[in-house]
Design a protein around this motif. Sequence first.
Motif, PDB file in Angstrom:
ATOM      1  N   CYS A  42       0.837  -1.205   0.000  1.00  0.00           N
ATOM      2  CA  CYS A  42       0.000   0.000   0.000  1.00  0.00           C
ATOM      3  C   CYS A  42       0.872   1.256   0.000  1.00  0.00           C
ATOM      4  CB  CYS A  42      -0.916   0.007   1.217  1.00  0.00           C
ATOM      5  SG  CYS A  42      -2.104  -1.358   1.278  1.00  0.00           S
ATOM      6  N   SER A  75      -1.424   8.304   2.073  1.00  0.00           N
ATOM      7  CA  SER A  75      -1.232   6.860   2.254  1.00  0.00           C
ATOM      8  C   SER A  75      -1.869   6.385   3.555  1.00  0.00           C
ATOM      9  CB  SER A  75       0.267   6.523   2.240  1.00  0.00           C
ATOM     10  OG  SER A  75       0.833   6.761   0.974  1.00  0.00           O
ATOM     11  N   SER A  77      -5.678   6.566   3.159  1.00  0.00           N
ATOM     12  CA  SER A  77      -6.141   5.484   2.293  1.00  0.00           C
ATOM     13  C   SER A  77      -6.275   4.195   3.088  1.00  0.00           C
ATOM     14  CB  SER A  77      -5.161   5.293   1.126  1.00  0.00           C
ATOM     15  OG  SER A  77      -5.450   4.121   0.393  1.00  0.00           O
ATOM     16  N   MET A  78      -5.337   3.963   3.991  1.00  0.00           N
ATOM     17  CA  MET A  78      -5.430   2.767   4.826  1.00  0.00           C
ATOM     18  C   MET A  78      -6.671   2.833   5.712  1.00  0.00           C
ATOM     19  SD  MET A  78      -4.470  -0.163   5.559  1.00  0.00           S
ATOM     20  CE  MET A  78      -3.211  -0.059   4.289  1.00  0.00           C
ATOM     21  N   ASN A  83      -9.502   1.569   3.723  1.00  0.00           N
ATOM     22  CA  ASN A  83      -9.435   0.116   3.590  1.00  0.00           C
ATOM     23  C   ASN A  83      -9.906  -0.580   4.868  1.00  0.00           C
ATOM     24  OD1 ASN A  83      -8.280   0.674   1.100  1.00  0.00           O
ATOM     25  ND2 ASN A  83      -6.185   0.353   1.815  1.00  0.00           N
ATOM     26  N   HIS A 108     -13.661  -0.347   5.187  1.00  0.00           N
ATOM     27  CA  HIS A 108     -14.257  -1.321   4.262  1.00  0.00           C
ATOM     28  C   HIS A 108     -14.343  -2.690   4.935  1.00  0.00           C
ATOM     29  CE1 HIS A 108     -14.868  -3.254   0.219  1.00  0.00           C
ATOM     30  NE2 HIS A 108     -14.290  -4.266   0.856  1.00  0.00           N
ATOM     31  N   ASP A 130     -17.638  -0.495   0.287  1.00  0.00           N
ATOM     32  CA  ASP A 130     -17.044   0.717  -0.288  1.00  0.00           C
ATOM     33  C   ASP A 130     -17.866   1.944   0.088  1.00  0.00           C
ATOM     34  OD1 ASP A 130     -14.990  -0.653  -1.550  1.00  0.00           O
ATOM     35  OD2 ASP A 130     -15.952  -0.672  -3.519  1.00  0.00           O
ATOM     36  N   ILE A 183      -9.252   8.084  -1.014  1.00  0.00           N
ATOM     37  CA  ILE A 183     -10.119   7.071  -1.615  1.00  0.00           C
ATOM     38  C   ILE A 183      -9.635   6.741  -3.024  1.00  0.00           C
ATOM     39  CG2 ILE A 183     -12.472   6.614  -2.418  1.00  0.00           C
ATOM     40  CD1 ILE A 183     -13.467   8.375  -0.088  1.00  0.00           C
ATOM     41  N   SER A 237      -6.822   4.316  -2.855  1.00  0.00           N
ATOM     42  CA  SER A 237      -7.299   2.946  -2.650  1.00  0.00           C
ATOM     43  C   SER A 237      -7.818   2.336  -3.945  1.00  0.00           C
ATOM     44  CB  SER A 237      -8.399   2.924  -1.584  1.00  0.00           C
ATOM     45  OG  SER A 237      -7.884   3.218  -0.303  1.00  0.00           O
ATOM     46  N   CYS A 238      -8.390   3.173  -4.814  1.00  0.00           N
ATOM     47  CA  CYS A 238      -8.865   2.694  -6.117  1.00  0.00           C
ATOM     48  C   CYS A 238      -7.703   2.243  -7.000  1.00  0.00           C
ATOM     49  CB  CYS A 238      -9.659   3.788  -6.817  1.00  0.00           C
ATOM     50  SG  CYS A 238     -11.221   4.225  -6.005  1.00  0.00           S
ATOM     51  N   LEU A 247      -4.840   1.303  -6.005  1.00  0.00           N
ATOM     52  CA  LEU A 247      -4.266   0.116  -5.372  1.00  0.00           C
ATOM     53  C   LEU A 247      -4.933  -1.153  -5.890  1.00  0.00           C
ATOM     54  CD1 LEU A 247      -2.531  -1.243  -3.091  1.00  0.00           C
ATOM     55  CD2 LEU A 247      -4.481  -0.867  -1.578  1.00  0.00           C
TER      56      LEU A 247
END
Length: 309
Positions: free
Chosen positions: A65, A152, A155-156, A159, A162, A186, A219, A222-223, A225
């Motif tokens: 990630c 970063s 973004s975690m 995740n 989610h 999501d 977000i 994450s997409c 990723l």
Amino acid sequence: MNKITANDAFKNAVIGTVPERKDEFELLWSENNVNVILSDDYYGFDLKSGVFDSIVYNHKTMTVCWVVGFCAQTSFSVLHEKIFSCKNTGHPLNIVNLYSDSIKQKIINGANLVKQLLDAEKFDNVKWVSDIPHPDMQKPNDVNGEMFFDISCMSMAFNILHELKHLSIKKDNENLTDHDEELACDDFAKHFIIDNIKDYSNSSGDDYSLVKNKRLMAIALSCSLLYMITPPSHWLGSETHPSISRRVKALFNSFDIADNDYASCYLSTSLLMVLFVFNIKVNELNVITLKSLSFNLLDKLDEFAINAK
């Protein structure tokens, strides 16, 4: 000094991203009896909700990630002004020669490191690349470094939220198809991060639009990723997951994002990074709006995936 637990690390990632919903998040965490399990490294990407109300991850996955975040930030830092210029002038965006040789090499090094991490049984089996910041580093003090670090981490948080929703769906015995469950997770993570920004902005004094953009960038990361950890033959979906493009469009379609904001631009530059990594040939694209550019790029990725099957 006590070592931070995996549970605390995951909770801190979310609370640091969405501090205005701290109490609500801690209640959800408690109600779902979440247990974060740091597993041994293994092949592939491992971040999932599991048995016994657990979220399972490993160090190697977190590092993947991180490296994708570095690649995405590298792309954004050199392309965002070019994209805004194309939008403002009406000139098409030339996809063929987007990056300088030095930027190409940085992204290639990052993509190769991601592949090595995914293919390795253990993190220690992978040799680190010198021009990519190590995840154990302190937060950088330059603008790009700070942005890369913050996005970063945020973004975690997306995740993690989610995966928390997966546990909640299981606990409540919701009857959803696999595809609908992924989209619901999501959607939950998106709204948890976005919906109460005004509360945070009012209490902190931070500009609402800037905070919203930063969270939407997380977000978007994450997409991208999803594309970087999934073989192109699976980009169009599987029995358990809808297509990546469907998930991304669902995440960004419902937002009222001004066309001079950076969120859609960041999504576009991240997707352009994916096109480059997978050597997907596109000559040029019109930049009517920043969102339409990102959605056009998603369509190009789908076209590539059709031929990869």
